[in-house]
Design an enzyme around this catalytic site. Structure first.
Site, short mmCIF file in Angstrom:
data_model
loop_
_atom_site.label_atom_id
_atom_site.label_comp_id
_atom_site.label_asym_id
_atom_site.label_seq_id
_atom_site.Cartn_x
_atom_site.Cartn_y
_atom_site.Cartn_z
N CYS A 141 10.24 -5.35 0.73
CA CYS A 141 9.93 -4.79 2.04
C CYS A 141 10.60 -5.54 3.18
O CYS A 141 10.54 -5.10 4.34
CB CYS A 141 8.42 -4.75 2.25
SG CYS A 141 7.56 -3.64 1.12
N CYS A 159 -4.08 2.31 5.28
CA CYS A 159 -2.83 2.29 4.52
C CYS A 159 -1.72 2.99 5.30
O CYS A 159 -1.95 4.03 5.92
CB CYS A 159 -3.01 3.00 3.18
SG CYS A 159 -4.43 2.45 2.21
N HIS A 186 6.68 3.52 6.77
CA HIS A 186 7.34 2.39 6.11
C HIS A 186 8.46 2.87 5.19
O HIS A 186 8.38 2.73 3.97
CB HIS A 186 6.29 1.59 5.35
CG HIS A 186 6.78 0.36 4.68
ND1 HIS A 186 7.94 -0.31 5.08
CD2 HIS A 186 6.27 -0.35 3.63
CE1 HIS A 186 8.11 -1.36 4.30
NE2 HIS A 186 7.12 -1.42 3.42
#
Length: 386
Positions: free
Chosen positions: A85, A204, A330
């Site tokens: 990430c 989330c 993301h």
């Protein structure tokens, strides 16, 4: 070693981009970047190299040639970076270091990810392949364990964890590139469907496609492109293990502490000097722990930090004015690049409805977990208004 500056940014709206290919996303972010450069740019002449961040879940853009075809930057060195990430932020770090070292005067950083086109690849990546401490875990379970441990160790309240999501979703409604643009209350977060206790759906980040680009230039060239460049003043990258016998890894991320210490030392500043930050909030608990890991507050004080309003848009140390990953999404290769782009806009006073009050120092942070969940990598970059 000479200085490196950010002199432009390009971004596309993040979301469910089924109608766009990898090439189209890269091209759109790149063209937006070219339009953003204040004094203009001759890209094939000025851009000497590129760094490309992607983990390429969809297997559409696995090499630098994808960037060359999408941008027309043929016969240039283009390096693909993959670092979990932290992929986008590490691509930026590498480009900046190359500019500092004199290997290039002007460098493109571009990140992209299609997270939604290949659900099989996404599920395989999210479901950790090996057992960790005797338990098979998914990413939500992995971060859920940290939430329960933090609550047990420091008496952190579930409400305080939910407040992170409330803050970031409120910011996201004001940020034009965010995937999810809705406000929610603590009750909404706590009543949303359970994903992995104690984390619920609104704790989330969404699964998101997206692309972003920034332009890095040397101190000798920066002012050819803008009168308001942003200086890259500190950087840190660290990988650490969760299997070295330290249970502190359940209540903090050692890699973030190591990377931020490196960045602060290189910049000659401390955490109190940071005026605005874009940090990794893949889950609400991640941001709360990161307050502590970056030194914004003491161990176990993350809940109090948000209760006192410090990381809010009008607080004294705003965190994730863009809405963070929880609202913006993301798309892994693009995430860190988009965070750099937001800090660039903040320090130039061009962040629109999410502009914080007169920032001089900005911080960008990612934390990434390896697929086998034995360790993490963190990248931290620091920037200064000039």
């Amino acid at each position: 070693m000479r200085d490196a500056y950010v002199v432009g940014r390009g971004i596309i709206p993040f979301g469910e981009l089924y109608d766009q290919s990898f090439d189209q996303m890269l091209e759109s972010a790149y063209l937006d970047l070219l339009e953003d450069v204040d004094k203009g740019i001759e890209p094939t002449k000025d851009i000497e190299a590129a760094w490309y961040g992607t983990i390429d879940i969809a297997n559409e853009g696995s090499s630098g040639s994808s960037v060359a075809h999408a941008t027309g930057l043929f016969e240039k060195p283009i390096t693909r970076v993959e670092n979990a990430c932290a992929t986008g932020s590490d691509a930026f770090r590498n480009a900046s270091l190359a500019v500092r070292a004199g290997e290039a005067d002007v460098a493109l950083v571009i990140g992209a990810e299609k997270m939604l086109d290949d659900t099989g690849g996404l599920i395989q990546s999210a479901a950790l392949e090996r057992l960790w401490r005797g338990r098979g875990v998914t990413m939500p379970a992995f971060f859920g364990m940290r939430a329960t441990r933090h609550m047990e160790t420091y008496e952190t309240e579930r409400r305080q964890i939910a407040e992170v999501s409330v803050k970031n979703h409120e910011n996201g409604t004001k940020y034009p590139y965010a995937h999810q643009q809705f406000e929610c209350s603590v009750e909404d977060v706590e009543n949303s469907p359970t994903v992995s206790y104690p984390l619920n759906l609104y704790d989330c980040c969404p699964v998101t496609d997206g692309a972003c680009a920034v332009l890095v230039a040397s101190e000798d060239r920066a002012y050819e492109f803008t009168d308001d460049p942003v200086r890259h003043i500190g950087w840190g990258l660290s990988a650490d293990s969760y299997q070295r016998g330290s249970d502190l890894a359940l209540t903090n991320f050692p890699a973030t502490r190591q990377a931020s210490s490196q960045a602060y030392e290189r910049a000659g500043i401390g955490p109190d000097d940071v005026d605005v930050a874009e940090v990794h909030d893949c889950f609400s608990i991640t941001e709360l722990i990161t307050y502590e890991d970056l030194g914004f507050c003491g161990d176990g004080q993350g809940g109090r930090f948000i209760d006192e309003g410090h990381p809010h848009l009008d607080g004294d140390q705003p965190v994730n004015p863009s809405g963070g990953l929880l609202s913006k999404g993301h798309p892994i290769g693009a995430t860190g690049v988009a965070q750099v782009a937001e800090i660039y806009e903040q320090l130039r006073g061009e962040a629109g409805d999410v502009q914080v009050d007169d920032p001089e120092i900005g911080l960008q942070h990612n934390i990434g977990i390896g697929r086998n969940a034995t360790g993490a990598v963190s990248c931290v970059n620091l920037f200064e208004r000039v």
